[in-house]
Design a protein around this motif. Structure first.
Motif, PDB file in Angstrom:
ATOM      1  N   PRO A 175       1.163  -1.190  -0.334  1.00  0.00           N
ATOM      2  CA  PRO A 175      -0.053  -0.302   0.214  1.00  0.00           C
ATOM      3  C   PRO A 175       0.627   1.546  -0.252  1.00  0.00           C
ATOM      4  CG  PRO A 175      -0.660  -1.582   1.825  1.00  0.00           C
ATOM      5  CD  PRO A 175       0.491  -1.935   1.454  1.00  0.00           C
ATOM      6  N   ALA A 176       0.421   2.156  -0.820  1.00  0.00           N
ATOM      7  CA  ALA A 176       1.195   4.142  -0.572  1.00  0.00           C
ATOM      8  C   ALA A 176       0.086   4.224  -0.391  1.00  0.00           C
ATOM      9  CB  ALA A 176       1.005   4.217  -2.308  1.00  0.00           C
ATOM     10  N   THR A 177      -0.137   5.713  -0.577  1.00  0.00           N
ATOM     11  CA  THR A 177      -1.139   6.314  -0.086  1.00  0.00           C
ATOM     12  C   THR A 177      -2.588   6.827   0.486  1.00  0.00           C
ATOM     13  OG1 THR A 177       0.523   7.913   0.013  1.00  0.00           O
ATOM     14  CG2 THR A 177      -1.794   8.828   0.457  1.00  0.00           C
ATOM     15  N   TRP A 178      -3.000   6.165   1.316  1.00  0.00           N
ATOM     16  CA  TRP A 178      -4.656   6.067   1.142  1.00  0.00           C
ATOM     17  C   TRP A 178      -4.983   7.164   0.559  1.00  0.00           C
ATOM     18  CZ3 TRP A 178      -6.144   0.918   1.593  1.00  0.00           C
ATOM     19  CH2 TRP A 178      -5.075   0.430   2.800  1.00  0.00           C
ATOM     20  N   GLY A 179      -6.800   6.424  -0.366  1.00  0.00           N
ATOM     21  CA  GLY A 179      -7.813   7.703  -1.107  1.00  0.00           C
ATOM     22  C   GLY A 179      -8.754   7.465   0.523  1.00  0.00           C
ATOM     23  N   GLN A 180      -9.922   8.289  -0.211  1.00  0.00           N
ATOM     24  CA  GLN A 180     -10.688   8.373   0.788  1.00  0.00           C
ATOM     25  C   GLN A 180     -12.091   7.651   1.137  1.00  0.00           C
ATOM     26  OE1 GLN A 180     -11.584  11.375   2.208  1.00  0.00           O
ATOM     27  NE2 GLN A 180     -10.750  13.511   0.798  1.00  0.00           N
ATOM     28  N   GLY A 181     -11.722   6.378  -0.083  1.00  0.00           N
ATOM     29  CA  GLY A 181     -12.581   5.541   0.096  1.00  0.00           C
ATOM     30  C   GLY A 181     -14.167   5.425   0.050  1.00  0.00           C
ATOM     31  N   THR A 182     -14.407   4.874  -0.644  1.00  0.00           N
ATOM     32  CA  THR A 182     -16.287   4.194  -0.213  1.00  0.00           C
ATOM     33  C   THR A 182     -16.905   4.094   0.656  1.00  0.00           C
ATOM     34  OG1 THR A 182     -17.701   4.687  -2.167  1.00  0.00           O
ATOM     35  CG2 THR A 182     -15.812   2.741  -1.992  1.00  0.00           C
ATOM     36  N   GLN A 183     -17.630   4.658   1.260  1.00  0.00           N
ATOM     37  CA  GLN A 183     -18.760   3.614   2.469  1.00  0.00           C
ATOM     38  C   GLN A 183     -20.251   2.872   1.447  1.00  0.00           C
ATOM     39  OE1 GLN A 183     -18.789   4.466   5.739  1.00  0.00           O
ATOM     40  NE2 GLN A 183     -19.594   2.644   5.899  1.00  0.00           N
TER      41      GLN A 183
END
Length: 113
Positions: free
Chosen positions: A100-108
């Motif tokens: 893993p690199a930098t994480w995004g915002q994600g989705t619920q």
């Protein structure tokens, strides 16, 4: 640096389906595997599915047979098709390169019984 944007989350009833999409951009040349992770409230983030550039897939036991991961290399896009959803699938879903690199915002994703 890799930028990741997840989309496609929402609310469904148990037994329903959702499709998540992840668009990757930035320094991704040579990236081999990508994966979808999820994090439920009060729990650690877990890897639920991964796919190599060549299309080899691996799934967590909890989603095997219900989730399908795929990728479009030319568009740097990774898809997670989720069927037969259960309330325990409720979580914020993230995609990332592996490791893993930098994480995004994600989705619920919320699944009601």
């Amino acid at each position: 640096q890799v930028q990741l944007v997840e989309s496609g989350g929402g609310s469904v009833q148990a037994g329903g389906s959702l499709s998540l999409s992840c668009a990757a951009s930035g320094t991704i040349f040579g990236v081999n595997a990508m994966g979808w992770f999820r994090q439920a409230p009060g729990k650690q983030r877990e890897l639920v599915a991964r796919i190599t550039r060549g299309g080899i897939t691996l799934y967590a036991d909890s989603v095997k047979g219900r989730f399908t991961i795929s990728r479009v290399n030319a568009r740097n896009t990774v898809i997670l098709q989720m069927n037969s959803l259960k309330p325990e699938d409720t979580a914020v879903y993230y995609c990332n390169v592996l490791p893993p690199a930098t994480w995004g915002q994600g989705t619920q994703v919320t699944v009601s019984s």
